[in-house]
Every structure is written in C-alpha cells, then in structure tokens.
Write an enzyme that holds these catalytic residues in place. Sequence first.
Site, PDB file in Angstrom:
ATOM      1  N   LYS A 173     130.946  19.293 136.530  1.00  0.00           N
ATOM      2  CA  LYS A 173     131.212  20.654 137.016  1.00  0.00           C
ATOM      3  C   LYS A 173     131.524  21.473 135.764  1.00  0.00           C
ATOM      4  O   LYS A 173     132.645  21.491 135.280  1.00  0.00           O
ATOM      5  CB  LYS A 173     132.404  20.637 137.973  1.00  0.00           C
ATOM      6  N   GLU A 176     131.899  27.958 134.673  1.00  0.00           N
ATOM      7  CA  GLU A 176     130.992  28.956 135.253  1.00  0.00           C
ATOM      8  C   GLU A 176     130.713  30.094 134.270  1.00  0.00           C
ATOM      9  O   GLU A 176     129.883  30.956 134.532  1.00  0.00           O
ATOM     10  CB  GLU A 176     131.544  29.489 136.583  1.00  0.00           C
ATOM     11  N   ARG A 177     131.426  30.098 133.107  1.00  0.00           N
ATOM     12  CA  ARG A 177     131.207  31.200 132.159  1.00  0.00           C
ATOM     13  C   ARG A 177     130.018  30.925 131.222  1.00  0.00           C
ATOM     14  O   ARG A 177     129.397  31.841 130.728  1.00  0.00           O
ATOM     15  CB  ARG A 177     132.474  31.441 131.346  1.00  0.00           C
ATOM     16  N   SER A 226     142.750  24.374 130.601  1.00  0.00           N
ATOM     17  CA  SER A 226     144.090  24.893 130.298  1.00  0.00           C
ATOM     18  C   SER A 226     145.163  24.015 130.958  1.00  0.00           C
ATOM     19  O   SER A 226     144.896  23.327 131.951  1.00  0.00           O
ATOM     20  CB  SER A 226     144.193  26.335 130.803  1.00  0.00           C
ATOM     21  N   CYS A 281     140.700  24.148 121.171  1.00  0.00           N
ATOM     22  CA  CYS A 281     141.977  23.500 121.515  1.00  0.00           C
ATOM     23  C   CYS A 281     142.605  22.847 120.289  1.00  0.00           C
ATOM     24  O   CYS A 281     143.754  22.452 120.324  1.00  0.00           O
ATOM     25  CB  CYS A 281     141.763  22.464 122.595  1.00  0.00           C
ATOM     26  N   GLU A 383     150.018  29.412 124.534  1.00  0.00           N
ATOM     27  CA  GLU A 383     148.701  29.332 123.890  1.00  0.00           C
ATOM     28  C   GLU A 383     148.012  30.691 124.054  1.00  0.00           C
ATOM     29  O   GLU A 383     147.881  31.190 125.176  1.00  0.00           O
ATOM     30  CB  GLU A 383     147.860  28.240 124.576  1.00  0.00           C
TER      31      GLU A 383
HETATM   32  P1  NAD Z   1     140.285  26.689 132.481  1.00  0.00           P
HETATM   33  O1  NAD Z   1     141.441  25.809 132.749  1.00  0.00           O
HETATM   34  O2  NAD Z   1     140.338  28.091 132.957  1.00  0.00           O
HETATM   35  O3  NAD Z   1     138.955  26.072 133.148  1.00  0.00           O
HETATM   36  C1  NAD Z   1     138.579  24.736 132.943  1.00  0.00           C
HETATM   37  C2  NAD Z   1     137.784  24.261 134.161  1.00  0.00           C
HETATM   38  O4  NAD Z   1     138.618  24.322 135.314  1.00  0.00           O
HETATM   39  C3  NAD Z   1     136.551  25.115 134.458  1.00  0.00           C
HETATM   40  O5  NAD Z   1     135.491  24.266 134.811  1.00  0.00           O
HETATM   41  C4  NAD Z   1     137.000  25.986 135.622  1.00  0.00           C
HETATM   42  O6  NAD Z   1     135.949  26.312 136.498  1.00  0.00           O
HETATM   43  C5  NAD Z   1     138.018  25.104 136.337  1.00  0.00           C
HETATM   44  N1  NAD Z   1     139.076  25.897 136.992  1.00  0.00           N
HETATM   45  C6  NAD Z   1     139.580  27.088 136.584  1.00  0.00           C
HETATM   46  N2  NAD Z   1     140.548  27.502 137.414  1.00  0.00           N
HETATM   47  C7  NAD Z   1     140.672  26.553 138.364  1.00  0.00           C
HETATM   48  C8  NAD Z   1     141.515  26.409 139.508  1.00  0.00           C
HETATM   49  N3  NAD Z   1     142.430  27.325 139.830  1.00  0.00           N
HETATM   50  N4  NAD Z   1     141.381  25.302 140.270  1.00  0.00           N
HETATM   51  C9  NAD Z   1     140.475  24.357 139.961  1.00  0.00           C
HETATM   52  N5  NAD Z   1     139.641  24.446 138.886  1.00  0.00           N
HETATM   53  C10 NAD Z   1     139.730  25.526 138.098  1.00  0.00           C
HETATM   54  O7  NAD Z   1     139.998  26.614 130.914  1.00  0.00           O
HETATM   55  P2  NAD Z   1     138.980  27.463 130.048  1.00  0.00           P
HETATM   56  O8  NAD Z   1     139.484  28.852 129.929  1.00  0.00           O
HETATM   57  O9  NAD Z   1     137.594  27.243 130.526  1.00  0.00           O
HETATM   58  O10 NAD Z   1     139.107  26.715 128.634  1.00  0.00           O
HETATM   59  C11 NAD Z   1     140.101  27.002 127.703  1.00  0.00           C
HETATM   60  C12 NAD Z   1     141.266  26.056 127.817  1.00  0.00           C
HETATM   61  O11 NAD Z   1     140.826  24.715 127.674  1.00  0.00           O
HETATM   62  C13 NAD Z   1     142.285  26.260 126.724  1.00  0.00           C
HETATM   63  O12 NAD Z   1     143.575  26.157 127.290  1.00  0.00           O
HETATM   64  C14 NAD Z   1     142.035  25.116 125.767  1.00  0.00           C
HETATM   65  O13 NAD Z   1     143.143  24.722 124.985  1.00  0.00           O
HETATM   66  C15 NAD Z   1     141.635  24.042 126.715  1.00  0.00           C
HETATM   67  N6  NAD Z   1     140.886  22.999 126.038  1.00  0.00           N
HETATM   68  C16 NAD Z   1     141.505  21.817 125.817  1.00  0.00           C
HETATM   69  C17 NAD Z   1     140.835  20.815 125.154  1.00  0.00           C
HETATM   70  C18 NAD Z   1     141.493  19.495 124.895  1.00  0.00           C
HETATM   71  O14 NAD Z   1     140.801  18.586 124.508  1.00  0.00           O
HETATM   72  N7  NAD Z   1     142.786  19.340 125.093  1.00  0.00           N
HETATM   73  C19 NAD Z   1     139.522  21.014 124.722  1.00  0.00           C
HETATM   74  C20 NAD Z   1     138.909  22.235 124.991  1.00  0.00           C
HETATM   75  C21 NAD Z   1     139.608  23.226 125.656  1.00  0.00           C
END
Ligand code: NAD
Length: 498
Positions: A173, A176-177, A226, A281, A383
């Site tokens: 999954k 979506e961006r 996140s 990240c 963050e």
């Molecule tokens: P996000 O948490 O908004 O989204 C991640 C995924 O979760 C997406 O596929 C999204 O569709 C889904 N999602 C979003 N909101 C949701 C909800 N309410 N319920 C269920 N699913 C949901 O993260 P992002 O903005 O796409 O990515 C950036 C974040 O990811 C930053 O916090 C970054 O630090 C983190 N990140 C962490 C690592 C790591 O290895 N620790 C690596 C890359 C990115």
Amino acid sequence: MDSIQSIIGGKVYNSTSGRNSAVFNPATGEQIAEVGLCSASEVERALDAALALQGEWGRRPIAERARMMFRLQHLLEQRKEDIARLISREHGKTHEDALGEISRGIEPVAFASGMPHILKGEHSLNVAKNVDSYSLRQPLGVCAGITPFNFPVMVPLWMLANALVCGNCFILKPSERDPSASLLLHELILEAGFPSGVFSVVQGDKEAVDALLTAKGVAGISFVGSTPIAEYVYRTGCSNGKRVQALGGAKNHMVVMADADLDKVVDALIGSAYGAAGERCMAISAALPIGNEVADRLVARLQERVKAIRIGPASDAESEMGPLITQQHKEKVEGYIEAGVKEGAELVVDGRGHKVAGNEGGYFLGGSLFDRVTPNMRIYREEIFGPVLVVVRAGSLDEAVSLINAHELGNGVSIYTRDGGTARNFMQSVEIGMVGINVPIPVPVGYHSFGGWKRSLFGAHGIYGPESVHFYTKLKTVTARWGETSGSGGKAEFNFPH
Ligand code: NAD
C-alpha cells in the site's frame, strides 16, 4: 490526466470506490494524475488472490525464488534512469538523489538474492541417544507493506525483497502522494519471473490500511511513516493478531566536538540536513556543538552555506535541493519556523518566501537555520521534516548525551570527533538505534538491519537485513529420534528427563 491504478492478482485494477486522490508535480504545483483509492472490499480481493497463491509460493524451492530476486536486481540496475525520473516527477527530489535512493533500495534485493545461505537453519546431532534437533524457518504468510512518500522505491524494496524471497506473498500500500513507482516495481517484478499475483499493489489511504490491519488473512504488517500512524498501525495490527513492525519519525542529532574537523562537519550538516529538502527519516535536524566557541564558528559557517544552497527542480542538473512534497506540507514547515521565532529561537537564515524562477507554483522553501534553540521548544521536540536545522548549544558531551537520550525519538545520531575514546563512549551510552561516527547519515547497508529505538520503532524487529528474515519467517524447531533398535519396554516416562 493520468489515472493511477492498483494491481490485484497480477492484473491492472481500476478502483470502483469512487474515491480518488490528486497527485501533484511538487516542482510546478500542477496536478499530474489522480489515483483511485481502494475500498476495504477491494483490499479483500487482493488478499484473496494472495492467499490463493501463498501455499504454492511458500513451497517453491528457495533457489528459484533467489534467482528471481537476482534478476530483479539486474533489472533495477538497468532501469534506474527511468525509475529515478519517475521518483523525481512525483516526489520532487533531484535526479542524483533519486538514483541514490534506487541504489540503496537495490541493497536489500542483493541481500535477498543470497537467501539460500541465510535460511539454512541449524542442526545439532545427538542431543540425546539417537536424537537430533534442528531448526528451520518457514514463510510467515501473506504480508503487507504500508510505505511513506519520501522513498517511493527504496522503502517498498526494503520490505518486499525479503518478504517475497522468504516465501510470502506481498501486498504493497504505497503513499497516495507518489504512487506511480509502485507500478513500475510491479512491472519489473513480473519481468524478473515472479509468478503473477505474488505481489499486489493496493493504492489507497486510511480505509485500505485499516482493511489490511484487520483482515484475517494478513499475517504480517511492515509499516514505515510518521510516529503517530506507526503507533496506531502497531497497536491495531497487534490487537488483530498480526506480527507488526512499524518504523516512525525521527529527530536526529549531530554532536560536534571541539576537536572535530569543522570543514567536514559543515559539509556533512549541509548535505544531511538539507538534502531531499530535509524529508528523510535519517536527516540530521539538530546540531549539538559542544561549547560556545565551537557553536559560534559552526553557526557562522553554516549561515553562509545554507544561503548558497542551489534550490530548483530535478530537471535542472544544478539543483541541490528540490521542493517539499505538497503545498500543505510546505505550510506546515513554515508554521514550525513561525513557532520557533515566537518561542524565542534565533532565526539565522529564514527560508520562507523563496521563489524559483520559472517554477513559481512549486512547493519550494529555502533552507532555514535556527541558533540558540532550547529543548522545551517545539522546533526541537517535534519532527519538522523540512529543510530546517536547529542548533542547540550544549556545555559538555554529557549534557548532549542526556538531551539525546531524553528525546522521545531515537532513530539516528552522529558524532564528529578526532578522539576514538570519546566516540566509543558516546556510541555505547547513546539511546539511539543507528549511530554514525564521523558519518552524517548512518543508514546501515543492506546486510545489516535498519531500525530506531524509542518511539521511532514499534515492534521487535528492524527492517531489511537479518532482522527482516526473522520478521518474515516463523521458526520451527524439530526434535527427531531415528535408529532406535529396541522398543521402550512398555514403560511410559512421566518425569522430565534428568
Ligand atoms: P505518514 O505517516 O503520513 O504516511 C505513511 C503511510 O501511512 C502512507 O502510506 C499513508 O497513506 C498511511 N496513512 C497516513 N495516515 C494514515 C491514517 N490515519 N491511518 C492509516 N494509515 C495512514 O508518513 P509520510 O508523511 O508519508 O512520511 C513521512 C514520515 O515517515 C516522517 O515522519 C518520516 O520520519 C517517516 N519515515 C520514517 C522512516 C524510518 O525508517 N523510520 C523512513 C522514511 C520515512
């Protein structure tokens, strides 16, 4: 306008949910596509297709699965220019940075190609008379991966390579961006010889994620995103009986000792804080110079360099830093800059209002630099995920370590010093999952594992490398007696043997 589909059971699938999400080119601000968001019943359909194949796929000889992975590695190398262009178009990162993402994504694929060796198991001969004991690892079952926007190729590869080679069907999954890269990955996976249907892509948002978290047939969930969503995914997935690894956000510090080579420190900070517009990240987002004298010199040097960063679209080969992912995210980062000023931090470089000629509609933000930030400020605690570096002046290494250890996030950290003893003590006492010594972004190579501590990782396993082999397999231990020459004489044994 392009319409981005899902892949279910090996076939292109147009969602009929009636819900769509717009996909933008962040460098221009133009909508370039829309992606159909799968409903819960469409996710069920993908799951049914995966479950139908799971038994056969899990029983395939490991050497066959490894050969497919080897071919995938080759195809990713061959197509990396196309993949990089696709990443840049929807994410905005520079072409060179996108190529770097692909290289780091190929590493777990290379590791997975050697899985026959890693999955050999253990064998003990004669643990008792005529008794041998051995352990092996079998596939976990259908697994799903939920991935963030910032690495649309690398993070899916972190998951799917080891999941598939260990004998699990895998449902991705994507964010979506920037969803298009997932379709190209599917194309390459088919070309590498994987059976159609062992890998599916369900485009979607919370509804699709919730369906995966609660569906009975999903055995394992890998999540990267996140921290609040990671925690939600972990709790919901676990309470529905799944094995879950959920990697979250970060606030990565760099400690700068007085004996460090300041030229190297400045180069390292500029690249790691502002590369990919801070949307990594493992970006360094907090610098901790030890002592005011080091801090004064460091801030003066950074100030010049931050202002000189070349900001522009990926189509310009000179660009060092691209736009942020969406207008909404840009405004969120600007909000943090505003909050930092209000809380009394010294804004040394203000990146707000930066315009790129010819790309006025793009979500560009200049690099920002804050000095004299204190641990109670939001710009330190949270963050930001943008091109904003905060400098927190620490009086001693002990004070810096206490600060880092008190932070709720624990992904990466780095120290710059010429003193081996200082670095060694730091490495041992710091409560962080990945430590760099004179290395700004200590992302482990594909044959080690990646994972933070504290609220940067929920679950027991890091991602890729040996940890992910454990995550994607179930351990079985066998105790077998063969070669007994006489019977047990009609005597049952009621006690533990001693
Ligand atoms: P996000 O948490 O908004 O989204 C991640 C995924 O979760 C997406 O596929 C999204 O569709 C889904 N999602 C979003 N909101 C949701 C909800 N309410 N319920 C269920 N699913 C949901 O993260 P992002 O903005 O796409 O990515 C950036 C974040 O990811 C930053 O916090 C970054 O630090 C983190 N990140 C962490 C690592 C790591 O290895 N620790 C690596 C890359 C990115």
